[in-house]
Design an enzyme around this catalytic site. Structure first.
Site, mmCIF file in Angstrom:
data_model
loop_
_atom_site.group_PDB
_atom_site.id
_atom_site.type_symbol
_atom_site.label_atom_id
_atom_site.label_comp_id
_atom_site.label_asym_id
_atom_site.label_seq_id
_atom_site.Cartn_x
_atom_site.Cartn_y
_atom_site.Cartn_z
ATOM 1 C CG ASP B 160 72.281 9.026 49.893
ATOM 2 O OD1 ASP B 160 71.208 8.438 49.816
ATOM 3 O OD2 ASP B 160 73.354 8.415 50.567
ATOM 4 C CG HIS B 188 70.979 4.480 50.250
ATOM 5 N ND1 HIS B 188 71.377 5.930 50.507
ATOM 6 C CD2 HIS B 188 70.903 4.094 51.347
ATOM 7 C CE1 HIS B 188 71.646 5.790 51.798
ATOM 8 N NE2 HIS B 188 71.495 4.837 52.274
#
Lengths: 332, 332
Positions: B160, B188
């Site tokens: 990410d 996440h």
């Protein structure tokens, strides 16, 4: 990071070998960790969305060396300014297809890619053909890109070369980096000849011939050869998919050694335009032992070829001569 | 080359992220070009043949740094003496499955793997959990491996983080290596908070804040955030497969920076065991900005958190607290 970026084209980039190969290139595995790269990714229109997905992932990986990605279905855009071209794209053999049909499809593909490369690639572009039939695809490419020097067109047999190193290292329980100078002669097909007559292993008491250490001629002339020749099929059997990881890694090795040079005392195998060395007919793309220096490959000369090897060298040359005839018949 | 090989475990090694990551590890991308490695590959029995195919390809690639491959379906053999464990294996969500079902399956898996790691891994083993739900799988692993120091268990939010760097670089037409210090806070999952308030870009006139250069708060507070949060789904839509390439690359970055240290002036994002920093409940695996030195991470302290960020950070913490409850309810 002062170097100018090198443009690297990968065709068939939305496929499996492409997916393994592009992160390797972007990490500097192919040209060194101080060489920025720009990737040109080409695939056919049905794969355009998947290709864009690969481009997105390359952006998402935030690679410091990757200075740009051109993802396109347009061969001209793909070829423009490229310094290195890795031709992974081709027509795969499908169930029920005749050899002539596969050959015919690939001949068309390589004829048109030859034009695009010749017109739009950078001067002195180095070409590596991976897609099968690799040797003959490379030959067609050469024939239809006459202004690309023939020495700049090669095909991949480094995978077979590395497989041979791996088999010897397993047999002798040694580290693969201590084994060197196997040779793959001929066609990247089941007639290839993996030759260990000049291969050596680094031991505590110096370099020793593989033949001596293995001490099993029957194995070296039998199972070893067939294992290497048929390894592709063995991988497919185990994975239900072909050997993308090792093919991609070998393609990086091929280019790296070509561009940066082979280590002292070591040769590698590359499919190159035959000049008649070792009595192999000239005008075929045939795998030979080569050393590389200053961006150029040179066939290793003067290696002794015994009777057994001679026959094997000739058989694979014969197959390539037949493939060449078949390819030309598709052009008519 | 360093003397002693490092043993690296990859679970779920026969899958797609495994196939992407193992050549990266074998080429020295995870620990540097001088660090030999031994790969331990684990997968479940139905994948045994495929796993062996991966091992075969690793041999075929003749990687100089790769000093051995242990490919097994036996978790004890897999965990034996490993110095680094990359946990990719998990139960994927299938169509029609409830969140609780997925959680339940993964809780069992991570409980069992925790025991094996605790009993058999080398002292000081560093663990990276990739399989989703990554943060909660890491929590379960920690709970059932009490003798593994909590600081040695982490989960992957570097993907990410890298995606956020990529989006900023695209928006500003800057090279991604000139963008730094984004932060991924939290889970996440789609509640992650990609925060650019402290991020900068290296320009010809020095380092400038991203917010200033982008000069579009609306984009930064909406589309930028949702693009990063939903990027996984976008990749799946384009490729029809999930983001193996970029996940594998990010996992290498996570371990490399953890072991070799973050560059001066730069932090990265890692899912780590919360100690209450930034008002986040202790006892969760939460992604924070961290620096790494001498093999240890430490949370970057003292960053200003505005109201907008506070709300986002709390929302993702809330989700993690709910996941923790759900996970614990599966254990009864």
């Amino acid at each position: 990071m002062a170097k100018e970026p090198v443009r690297v084209l990968v065709t068939g980039a939305a496929g499996q070998i492409g997916y393994s190969l592009v992160p390797m290139i972007a990490r500097g595995v192919m040209l060194g960790t101080d060489q920025p790269v720009i990737l040109h990714l080409l695939d056919i229109p049905p794969a355009a969305e998947a290709l864009n997905g690969v481009k997105m992932e390359l952006v998402d990986a935030a690679f410091p060396l990757l200075k740009g990605v051109v993802a396109t279905t347009d061969a001209v855009e793909a070829c423009t300014g490229v310094n290195i071209a890795i031709m992974v794209g081709g027509f795969p053999r499908k169930e029920g297809m005749e050899r002539k049909d596969v050959m015919s499809k690939n001949v068309s593909i390589y004829k048109s890619q030859a034009s695009a490369l010749e017109k739009h690639a950078a001067a002195n572009c180095k070409v590596l053909v991976v897609a099968n039939p690799a040797n003959t695809n490379a030959l067609i490419l050469k024939e239809f890109a006459p202004s690309i020097p023939e020495k700049n067109i090669t095909c991949l047999t480094r995978l077979d070369h590395n497989r041979a190193l791996g088999q010897i290292s397993e047999r002798l329980s040694v580290q693969v980096c201590d084994v060197k100078n196997v040779i793959i002669w001929g066609n990247h097909s089941s007639t290839q000849y993996p030759d260990v007559s000049h291969a050596t292993v680094k031991t505590l008491s110096g370099e020793k011939p593989v033949c001596e250490l293995v001490a099993d001629d029957a194995w070296l002339k039998g199972e070893f050869i067939t294992t290497v020749q048929q390894r592709g099929a063995a991988i497919i059997k185990a994975r239900k998919l072909s050997s993308a990881l090792s093919a991609a890694s070998s393609a990086c090795d091929h280019i790296r050694d070509w561009v940066l040079g082979t280590p002292e005392g070591t040769w590698v195998s590359m499919g190159v335009y035959s000049d008649g060395s070792y009595n192999v007919p000239a005008g075929l793309i045939y795998s030979f032992p080569v050393t590389c220096c200053n961006g150029e490959w040179t066939i290793v000369k003067g290696l002794s070829i015994d009777e057994y090897s001679r026959k094997k060298l000739d058989v694979t040359a014969e197959e390539l001569t037949e493939e060449k005839a078949l390819a030309y018949s598709c052009l008519s | 080359m360093a003397e002693k090989p490092v043993r690296i475990l990859v679970t779920g090694a026969a899958g797609q992220i495994g196939y992407a990551i193992v050549p990266m590890i074998a080429k020295g991308i995870m620990l540097g070009p001088d660090q030999p490695v031994i790969l331990h590959l684990l997968d479940i029995e139905p994948a045994a043949e495929s796993l062996n195919g991966v091992k075969m390809e690793l041999i075929d690639a003749a990687f100089p740094l790769l000093k051995g491959v242990v490919a097994t379906t036996d978790v004890v053999e897999a965990c034996e003496d490993v110095n680094i464990a990359v946990m990719i294996g998990g139960f994927p969500r299938k169509e029609g499955m409830e969140r609780k079902d997925v959680m339940s399956k993964n809780v069992s898996i991570y409980k069992a793997q925790a025991s094996a790691l605790e009993e058999h891994a080398a002292a000081g083993c560093k663990v990276l959990v990739v399989a989703n739900p990554a943060n909660t799988n890491a929590l379960i692993l920690k709970e059932f491996a009490p003798s593994i120091p909590e600081k040695n268990i982490t989960c992957l939010t570097r993907l990410d983080h890298n995606r956020a760097l990529g989006q900023i670089s695209e928006r500003l037409n800057a090279h991604v290596s000139n963008v730094k210090n984004v932060i991924i806070w939290g889970n996440h999952s789609s509640t992650q908070y990609p925060d650019i308030n402290h991020a900068t870009v290296t320009t010809s006139s020095g380092e400038k804040p991203v917010r200033e250069l982008v000069s579009d708060d609306h984009w930064l507070n909406t589309e930028f955030i949702t693009t990063v949060q939903q990027r996984g789904a976008a990749i799946i839509r384009a490729r029809k497969l999930s983001s193996a390439l970029s996940a594998a690359s990010a996992a290498c970055d996570h371990i490399r920076d953890w072991v070799l240290g973050t560059p001066k002036g730069t932090w990265v994002s890692m899912g780590v065991y919360s100690d209450g920093s930034y008002g986040i409940q202790p006892g969760l695996f939460y992604s924070f900005p961290v620096r790494c030195e001498k093999g240890q991470w430490s949370i970057v302290q003292g960053l200003k958190i505005d109201e907008f960020s506070r709300a986002k950070m709390d929302a993702t913490a809330k989700e993690l607290i709910e996941e923790k409850s759900l996970a614990y309810s599966c254990l009864n």
